[in-house]
Design a protein around this motif. Structure first.
Motif, PDB file in Angstrom:
ATOM      1  N   LEU A  59       0.823  -1.214   0.000  1.00  0.00           N
ATOM      2  CA  LEU A  59       0.000   0.000   0.000  1.00  0.00           C
ATOM      3  C   LEU A  59       0.855   1.262   0.000  1.00  0.00           C
ATOM      4  CD1 LEU A  59      -2.807  -0.919   2.552  1.00  0.00           C
ATOM      5  CD2 LEU A  59      -3.132  -0.382   0.140  1.00  0.00           C
ATOM      6  N   GLY A  60       1.945   1.243   0.725  1.00  0.00           N
ATOM      7  CA  GLY A  60       2.788   2.418   0.907  1.00  0.00           C
ATOM      8  C   GLY A  60       2.356   3.175   2.156  1.00  0.00           C
ATOM      9  N   ILE A  86     -13.599  -2.121   4.339  1.00  0.00           N
ATOM     10  CA  ILE A  86     -13.027  -0.840   4.728  1.00  0.00           C
ATOM     11  C   ILE A  86     -12.100  -0.343   3.624  1.00  0.00           C
ATOM     12  CG2 ILE A  86     -11.671   0.344   6.499  1.00  0.00           C
ATOM     13  CD1 ILE A  86     -12.323  -2.218   8.289  1.00  0.00           C
ATOM     14  N   PRO A  87     -12.437   0.764   2.961  1.00  0.00           N
ATOM     15  CA  PRO A  87     -11.535   1.292   1.929  1.00  0.00           C
ATOM     16  C   PRO A  87     -10.296   1.932   2.568  1.00  0.00           C
ATOM     17  CG  PRO A  87     -13.543   2.612   2.069  1.00  0.00           C
ATOM     18  CD  PRO A  87     -13.670   1.507   3.051  1.00  0.00           C
ATOM     19  N   VAL A  88      -9.115   1.612   2.001  1.00  0.00           N
ATOM     20  CA  VAL A  88      -7.851   2.155   2.502  1.00  0.00           C
ATOM     21  C   VAL A  88      -7.026   2.676   1.332  1.00  0.00           C
ATOM     22  CG1 VAL A  88      -7.688   0.762   4.595  1.00  0.00           C
ATOM     23  CG2 VAL A  88      -6.798  -0.140   2.473  1.00  0.00           C
ATOM     24  N   LYS A  92       1.326   4.215  -2.413  1.00  0.00           N
ATOM     25  CA  LYS A  92       1.556   3.458  -3.646  1.00  0.00           C
ATOM     26  C   LYS A  92       0.279   2.896  -4.266  1.00  0.00           C
ATOM     27  CE  LYS A  92       6.027   1.727  -2.080  1.00  0.00           C
ATOM     28  NZ  LYS A  92       6.745   0.495  -1.723  1.00  0.00           N
ATOM     29  N   SER A  93      -0.693   2.565  -3.439  1.00  0.00           N
ATOM     30  CA  SER A  93      -1.869   1.868  -3.939  1.00  0.00           C
ATOM     31  C   SER A  93      -3.054   2.119  -3.023  1.00  0.00           C
ATOM     32  CB  SER A  93      -1.563   0.364  -4.016  1.00  0.00           C
ATOM     33  OG  SER A  93      -2.663  -0.348  -4.520  1.00  0.00           O
ATOM     34  N   LYS A 118      -6.501  -2.658  -5.293  1.00  0.00           N
ATOM     35  CA  LYS A 118      -7.223  -2.269  -6.514  1.00  0.00           C
ATOM     36  C   LYS A 118      -6.372  -2.488  -7.766  1.00  0.00           C
ATOM     37  CE  LYS A 118     -10.998  -0.238  -4.839  1.00  0.00           C
ATOM     38  NZ  LYS A 118     -12.263  -0.833  -4.900  1.00  0.00           N
ATOM     39  N   ASN A 119      -5.094  -2.134  -7.698  1.00  0.00           N
ATOM     40  CA  ASN A 119      -4.244  -2.236  -8.889  1.00  0.00           C
ATOM     41  C   ASN A 119      -3.722  -3.657  -9.129  1.00  0.00           C
ATOM     42  OD1 ASN A 119      -2.524  -2.212  -6.709  1.00  0.00           O
ATOM     43  ND2 ASN A 119      -1.010  -0.887  -7.652  1.00  0.00           N
TER      44      ASN A 119
END
Length: 134
Positions: A59-60, A86-88, A92-93, A118-119
């Motif tokens: 995620l970064g 839960i959206p985070v 980075k992502s 997501k990516n």
């Protein structure tokens, strides 16, 4: 005798009534989000993701929690079980934490926590699985 009310007065009353109704809806929506976000099924899942080095690397840093989408049919909380998406977002992502919990001995306990990116939809990270599937 009844007195006539002017059109302007009725128009103002309708506008103020509509504004109060819309404000009440936003307040209720915010309150529901806040109540869901204060539950252990939410806070402990977010803490588990933040403590996971692989999740933080993908995620970064910093990992931030976004507003819950109450319209998401995956979000369900009863007196015995909770399933919250839960959206985070990180540097980075972005993705979502899928938190599954149930009440045991009168206390909420996490059953499973999964991070989906997501990516990279093919890459999901099992953060916690109390049923031995981790």
């Amino acid at each position: 005798m009844l007195q006539r009310i002017s059109y302007e007065t009725l128009q103002r009353a309708a506008i103020y009534g509509a504004a109060l109704s819309v404000s009440g809806c936003f307040l209720l929506y915010y309150q529901i989000q806040r109540n869901l976000a204060s539950g252990p099924y939410f806070t402990e899942a977010v803490a588990a993701v933040r403590a996971n080095k692989e999740a933080c690397a993908l995620l970064g840093e910093p990992v931030r929690v976004l507003a819950l989408r109450l319209g998401d049919k995956g979000n369900r909380v009863t007196t015995e079980q909770a399933q919250v998406f839960i959206p985070v977002r990180g540097s980075k992502s972005k993705g979502q934490i899928r938190s599954y919990a149930s009440v045991r001995n009168g206390k909420w306990e996490l059953d499973k926590v999964v991070l989906e990116l997501k990516n990279r939809p093919e890459k999901s990270i099992n953060i916690l699985d109390t049923h031995g599937l981790n």
